[in-house]
Design a protein around this motif. Structure first.
Motif: not given
Length: 352
Positions: A14-29, A48-49, A230-236, A241-244
């Motif tokens: 659950a913590l790993a999921s929160a960490l992964a989801f939490g990074g989505s906005g930072v990478a997408a902005k 992509g996922a 940009a491709w590196l952020l998309l991979a993130w 932030a999605t699959v993991l």
């Protein structure tokens, strides 16, 4: 696996999921600032996922015949619904307000357990949800830019309801078929894979990616003054932030309970705020730091509300965390006394 080990594994995921989801906005902005429409970023994320998970969808193609309603509902609510409602909401109301309303989901999960499933919830679980909601109000600084927009608030509430669907549907497991027989629980990887495929189809109708500026993906974006491809952020966004995030999140719900995993998921807002501070140079205020601590306290209280687990093994058989499932009514996928023991162990915030 001992009951305490199952619970520890669930909390870790659950913590790993929160960490992964939490990074989505930072990478997408940075992608959005480089010229991509927010809905196009969402479409790239989900599509992509879905592409990454397509081999898993083929491997678990039996789910199309066995659980078509579950797959369609997961794609509609847990993938497309959350994303579309949230991004539509932030186009009308401040991001902080939308985020706070969306993360009323743990409270709504408690309501689902208490009034729909008619199961009692502990006072500790309720207190944990209230603390987490109060802490989130500080983390997102809801008082700055607060304005009333009925449609925007309704859309944010829609995102919260869809997030409830994510936690409830993630808890789907073995079900009685009559005569004491039990169905094999749907494999979480297969559910996620088909949920992403369904979400991609639905979001394609909304985002219309054929009008996207694809050249942005080959450019260099800026993150706190530094150039990042940009491709590196998309991979993130896609891989982490999605699959993991979905994989660890769904399995954690099965090992814990929807209401406990929901409160732990509130840490996503804290993670997002801290990452924005470190990677985007967005400074944290005193109330935000205090709010983060309150969210942590709420998550701890909620996850510690489970009754003392019984001694001895909870289940037998060669099943790892990804292969375990829980019954839709809060029971366990295992047969016999082991399933009953696991039901008592993982009652989390849902037992008296």
């Amino acid at each position: 696996m001992q009951a305490s080990q199952v619970r520890s594994a669930g909390l870790g995921l659950a913590l790993a999921s929160a960490l992964a989801f939490g990074g989505s906005g930072v990478a997408a902005k940075p992608l959005i600032e480089a010229g991509l429409d927010p809905l196009h970023v969402v479409w790239l994320r989900v599509a992509g996922a879905a592409l990454v998970m397509s081999p898993a969808a083929w491997r678990h193609r039996n789910l199309l015949r066995e659980r078509p309603v579950l797959l369609a509902a997961f794609g509609l609510f847990a993938v497309a619904g959350v994303q579309a409602c949230y991004f539509a909401a932030i186009s009308r109301i401040p991001v902080g307000v939308a985020l706070l309303v969306e993360y009323l989901a743990p409270a709504l999960v408690l309501g689902w357990v208490r009034f729909v499933r008619r199961r009692p919830v502990t006072r500790a679980a309720v207190l944990g949800v209230l603390l987490a909601a109060a802490g989130l109000a500080c983390v997102v600084e809801v008082w700055s830019g607060l304005r009333f927009d009925p449609l925007g608030l309704l859309l944010a509430l829609g995102a919260a309801c869809c997030q409830v669907g994510y936690f409830v549907l993630s808890d789907q497991g073995a079900e009685d078929e009559g005569g004491g027989a039990r169905r094999e629980p749907p494999h979480p990887v297969g559910v996620i894979a088909y949920g992403l495929l369904v979400g991609t189809v639905l979001l394609t109708l909304v985002a219309r990616p054929w009008g996207m500026d694809w050249s942005v993906l080959g450019s260099t974006t800026r993150m706190n003054g530094h150039g990042v491809p940009a491709w590196l952020l998309l991979a993130w966004v896609v891989l982490l932030a999605t699959v993991l995030a979905y994989l660890t999140g769904v399995v954690s719900v099965r090992l814990l309970s929807p209401q406990v995993a929901g409160v732990v998921a509130c840490l996503e807002a804290v993670v997002a705020t801290v990452l924005a501070w470190v990677l985007l140079g967005e400074r944290l205020s005193g109330p935000q730091l205090a709010g983060g601590l309150v969210v942590l306290a709420g998550a701890y209280i909620a996850q510690s509300s489970a009754p003392k687990p019984p001694s001895g093994p909870v289940a037998s058989g060669p099943a790892g965390p990804g292969a375990r499932g829980t019954a839709a009514d809060g029971g366990a996928a295992e047969d016999g006394g082991a399933g009953e023991e696991r039901d008592r162990m993982r009652a989390g915030g849902a037992s008296a």
